[in-house]
Write a protein that holds these residues in place. Structure first.
Motif, PDB file in Angstrom:
ATOM      1  N   CYS A  66      40.757  39.942 144.906  1.00  0.00           N
ATOM      2  CA  CYS A  66      39.542  40.760 144.997  1.00  0.00           C
ATOM      3  C   CYS A  66      38.705  40.274 146.170  1.00  0.00           C
ATOM      4  O   CYS A  66      38.584  39.066 146.394  1.00  0.00           O
ATOM      5  CB  CYS A  66      38.740  40.625 143.693  1.00  0.00           C
ATOM      6  N   ASN A  70      35.431  41.303 146.574  1.00  0.00           N
ATOM      7  CA  ASN A  70      34.052  41.742 146.336  1.00  0.00           C
ATOM      8  C   ASN A  70      33.019  40.638 146.164  1.00  0.00           C
ATOM      9  O   ASN A  70      31.845  40.838 146.422  1.00  0.00           O
ATOM     10  CB  ASN A  70      34.011  42.675 145.129  1.00  0.00           C
ATOM     11  N   PHE A  71      33.411  39.500 145.665  1.00  0.00           N
ATOM     12  CA  PHE A  71      32.501  38.367 145.516  1.00  0.00           C
ATOM     13  C   PHE A  71      31.209  38.731 144.774  1.00  0.00           C
ATOM     14  O   PHE A  71      30.110  38.437 145.247  1.00  0.00           O
ATOM     15  CB  PHE A  71      32.185  37.731 146.878  1.00  0.00           C
ATOM     16  N   CYS A  72      31.326  39.397 143.646  1.00  0.00           N
ATOM     17  CA  CYS A  72      30.153  39.560 142.781  1.00  0.00           C
ATOM     18  C   CYS A  72      29.645  38.146 142.480  1.00  0.00           C
ATOM     19  O   CYS A  72      30.450  37.231 142.296  1.00  0.00           O
ATOM     20  CB  CYS A  72      30.534  40.276 141.486  1.00  0.00           C
ATOM     21  N   TYR A  93      28.518  36.453 140.103  1.00  0.00           N
ATOM     22  CA  TYR A  93      28.768  35.717 138.857  1.00  0.00           C
ATOM     23  C   TYR A  93      30.252  35.447 138.636  1.00  0.00           C
ATOM     24  O   TYR A  93      30.631  34.870 137.626  1.00  0.00           O
ATOM     25  CB  TYR A  93      28.241  36.538 137.661  1.00  0.00           C
ATOM     26  N   CYS A  94      31.108  35.894 139.553  1.00  0.00           N
ATOM     27  CA  CYS A  94      32.527  35.987 139.234  1.00  0.00           C
ATOM     28  C   CYS A  94      33.371  35.004 140.046  1.00  0.00           C
ATOM     29  O   CYS A  94      33.190  34.860 141.253  1.00  0.00           O
ATOM     30  CB  CYS A  94      33.003  37.419 139.490  1.00  0.00           C
ATOM     31  N   VAL A 146      36.727  35.236 140.213  1.00  0.00           N
ATOM     32  CA  VAL A 146      38.043  35.823 140.525  1.00  0.00           C
ATOM     33  C   VAL A 146      38.413  35.749 142.018  1.00  0.00           C
ATOM     34  O   VAL A 146      39.520  35.337 142.356  1.00  0.00           O
ATOM     35  CB  VAL A 146      38.133  37.274 139.979  1.00  0.00           C
ATOM     36  N   PRO A 147      37.516  36.126 142.961  1.00  0.00           N
ATOM     37  CA  PRO A 147      37.934  36.077 144.370  1.00  0.00           C
ATOM     38  C   PRO A 147      38.341  34.672 144.814  1.00  0.00           C
ATOM     39  O   PRO A 147      39.163  34.521 145.714  1.00  0.00           O
ATOM     40  CB  PRO A 147      36.693  36.554 145.128  1.00  0.00           C
ATOM     41  N   GLN A 159      42.155  44.220 140.021  1.00  0.00           N
ATOM     42  CA  GLN A 159      40.739  43.876 139.833  1.00  0.00           C
ATOM     43  C   GLN A 159      39.861  45.036 140.258  1.00  0.00           C
ATOM     44  O   GLN A 159      38.744  45.182 139.788  1.00  0.00           O
ATOM     45  CB  GLN A 159      40.360  42.630 140.643  1.00  0.00           C
ATOM     46  N   HIS A 170      35.978  50.129 140.239  1.00  0.00           N
ATOM     47  CA  HIS A 170      34.671  49.640 140.700  1.00  0.00           C
ATOM     48  C   HIS A 170      33.824  50.841 141.124  1.00  0.00           C
ATOM     49  O   HIS A 170      34.274  51.656 141.934  1.00  0.00           O
ATOM     50  CB  HIS A 170      34.860  48.687 141.877  1.00  0.00           C
ATOM     51  N   ARG A 215      26.624  43.834 143.361  1.00  0.00           N
ATOM     52  CA  ARG A 215      27.582  44.843 142.896  1.00  0.00           C
ATOM     53  C   ARG A 215      27.810  45.959 143.903  1.00  0.00           C
ATOM     54  O   ARG A 215      28.780  46.699 143.811  1.00  0.00           O
ATOM     55  CB  ARG A 215      27.109  45.429 141.553  1.00  0.00           C
TER      56      ARG A 215
HETATM   57  S1  SF4 Z   1      33.591  41.222 138.903  1.00  0.00           S
HETATM   58 FE1  SF4 Z   1      35.441  42.339 139.507  1.00  0.00          FE
HETATM   59  S2  SF4 Z   1      34.900  43.270 141.482  1.00  0.00           S
HETATM   60 FE2  SF4 Z   1      33.404  41.634 141.127  1.00  0.00          FE
HETATM   61  S3  SF4 Z   1      34.278  39.819 142.126  1.00  0.00           S
HETATM   62 FE3  SF4 Z   1      34.939  39.757 139.977  1.00  0.00          FE
HETATM   63  S4  SF4 Z   1      36.938  40.750 139.987  1.00  0.00           S
HETATM   64 FE4  SF4 Z   1      35.963  41.291 141.929  1.00  0.00          FE
END
Ligand code: SF4
Length: 445
Positions: free
Chosen positions: A164, A166-168, A170-171, A173-174, A208, A245, A284
């Motif tokens: 991903c 996007n680098f939200c 709080y997340c 995942v990236p 994602q 998204h 977001r």
């Molecule tokens: S919330 Fe979803 S879109 Fe945002 S960084 Fe995490 S995986 Fe990526």
């Protein structure tokens, strides 16, 4: 120990992508000659497929690793591996607290598990593999998926992209899944064809952010083009996808949901918060009004679509008023259902470093209020469908009530209804007779 050959078990925490990865790991191990073990004590290999999106699954993994230490002392030949987001995030540091771990497998390295196991068996030395694509368009690590599957049922996941961008705030995942990269359409359609030949009828395409599928491909295909290709595959009745998204949801996709016969009438579109300032702090990339506009055009174009979402409550600095905005938004949009969580800071993310972290008591009170409101709305929506007809793909006897069979509607609602087990695998038309939070009790028409 009473077993016929070498055996394995895979323990899974977290999202559908992890479930899909665990299935891949199981298939790789079966190809090596291992069989699924009845329990952990009978396993020669125990893989923990972990999640770092919230703190609870991380705690569970740590406690499981504690339990497995005793098993390893009793049977030092057992191989214990950790994969998934926690393996990627903590890497070799995991072994400081749990030196009995033999394998640490990064999120982009699952296909290398067989050779890692062979290495551990040969050298009796722990191994870690944590390469992750970092550069934009680094396609080098689009995993090779094993297309021969072990046991499969009526439904299957198919990962179509990884990572991903996007680098939200709080997340994690990236950081633990790397840059976004898409699998080529030809590979995906080949996999779906194989699944259809093996009896799968309902597939869920995973990523994602599936709405940005195709951006890293050489060929000019987007997610809707991929849906059109899969829509043509014989044997598949239903196509689902997650996660979408809002910033990348196109009109073209909304029309595809309305018009492609196999694409199910369900959209999961995470809003997270109903307040612009909080959405901005979450990074977001959309406003409440943008989201409202998407819902209007979705409901205008495809009125039968069930809309579900995610809410993240108690973001740092969230005021009473900002929370009330979210609550009001839930009442305004009336989602069919929602996954609702209280914010928990995840180490290494931007939001963890923000000032004004809220007290757990405040977050939990707000979360409870939202859950109460959303549950009421979900039941009201389901009640409004009483008497209507739904197509259900029957999966088998209901685990909760053996006098009934169970299945999903195209809108992703569960239906339990009286009927013989022999209906499993068929599409049945049912009438909704009683509403629940999760769907309906029904009767065959
Ligand atoms: S919330 Fe979803 S879109 Fe945002 S960084 Fe995490 S995986 Fe990526």
């Amino acid at each position: 120990m009473n077993k016929s050959g070498p055996a394995f078990t895979v323990l899974t925490w977290g999202c559908q992508m992890n479930e899909d990865d665990s299935e891949q790991i199981s298939n790789l191990l079966m190809r090596m000659g291992y069989q699924p073990a009845g329990n952990e004590e009978d396993a020669d290999i125990i893989m923990l497929n972990t999640c770092s999106v919230r703190s609870k699954p991380e705690q569970k993994v740590r406690s499981k690793l504690g339990e497995l230490r005793a098993l390893k002392e009793l049977n030092p030949d057992i191989i214990i591996g950790v994969c998934g987001c926690m393996a990627q995030k903590e890497g070799k540091a995991l072994r400081r607290r749990a030196p009995h771990i033999d394998l640490i497998v990064g999120t982009a390295n699952i296909e290398h598990i067989p050779e890692m196991i062979t290495g551990v068996l040969r050298d009796r030395h722990p191994l870690a593999l944590l390469d992750l694509p970092r550069a934009v368009n680094d396609q080098a690590i689009v995993p090779n998926r094993l297309l021969e599957r072990g046991q499969i049922g009526l439904k299957s996941f198919v990962s179509i992209m990884y990572g991903c961008d996007n680098f939200c705030s709080y997340c994690v995942v990236p950081y633990v899944r790397g840059k976004e990269r898409s699998r080529p359409p030809a590979e995906i359609t080949k996999e779906v064809r194989i699944l259809a030949e093996r009896g799968v009828r309902d597939i869920t395409l995973l990523g994602q952010n599936v709405n940005s599928y195709g951006k890293t491909l050489d060929e000019n295909r987007d997610f809707t083009d991929l849906l059109a290709l899969i829509n043509e595959i014989d044997g598949i009745d239903r196509i689902r996808f997650t996660t979408s998204h809002p910033k990348d949801l196109s009109d073209k996709l909304i029309h595809a949901i309305a018009e492609m016969p196999k694409v199910c009438e369900h959209l999961h579109l995470p809003i997270q918060a109903g307040d612009d300032e909080i959405l901005r702090a979450m990074r977001r990339g959309y406003t409440v009004d943008d989201y409202r506009g998407l819902v209007s055009s979705l409901r205008e174009t495809a009125p039968n679509v069930a809309l579900t979402t995610d809410f993240l409550i108690g973001f740092p600095g969230e005021t009473d008023e900002q929370f009330e905005n979210t609550l009001r938004f839930a009442e305004e949009i009336r989602f069919d259902s929602a996954f609702m969580f209280a914010f928990n800071p995840i180490r290494d993310t931007a939001a963890a470093a923000l000032p004004d972290q809220l007290q757990p008591k405040v977050k939990n009170q707000r979360l409870r209020r939202l859950i109460e409101a959303q549950n009421r709305i979900s039941v009201e929506i389901n009640e409004s469908h009483i008497g209507e007809l739904f197509e259900v793909l029957v999966e088998g006897i209901s685990p909760k009530d053996p006098s009934k069979v169970t299945g999903l509607t195209r809108q992703n609602k569960t239906v339990n209804f009286p009927g013989p087990a022999s209906l499993a695998g068929t599409l049945v038309e049912i009438r909704a007779v009683k509403a629940h939070l999760w769907g309906f009790t029904g009767e065959i028409v």
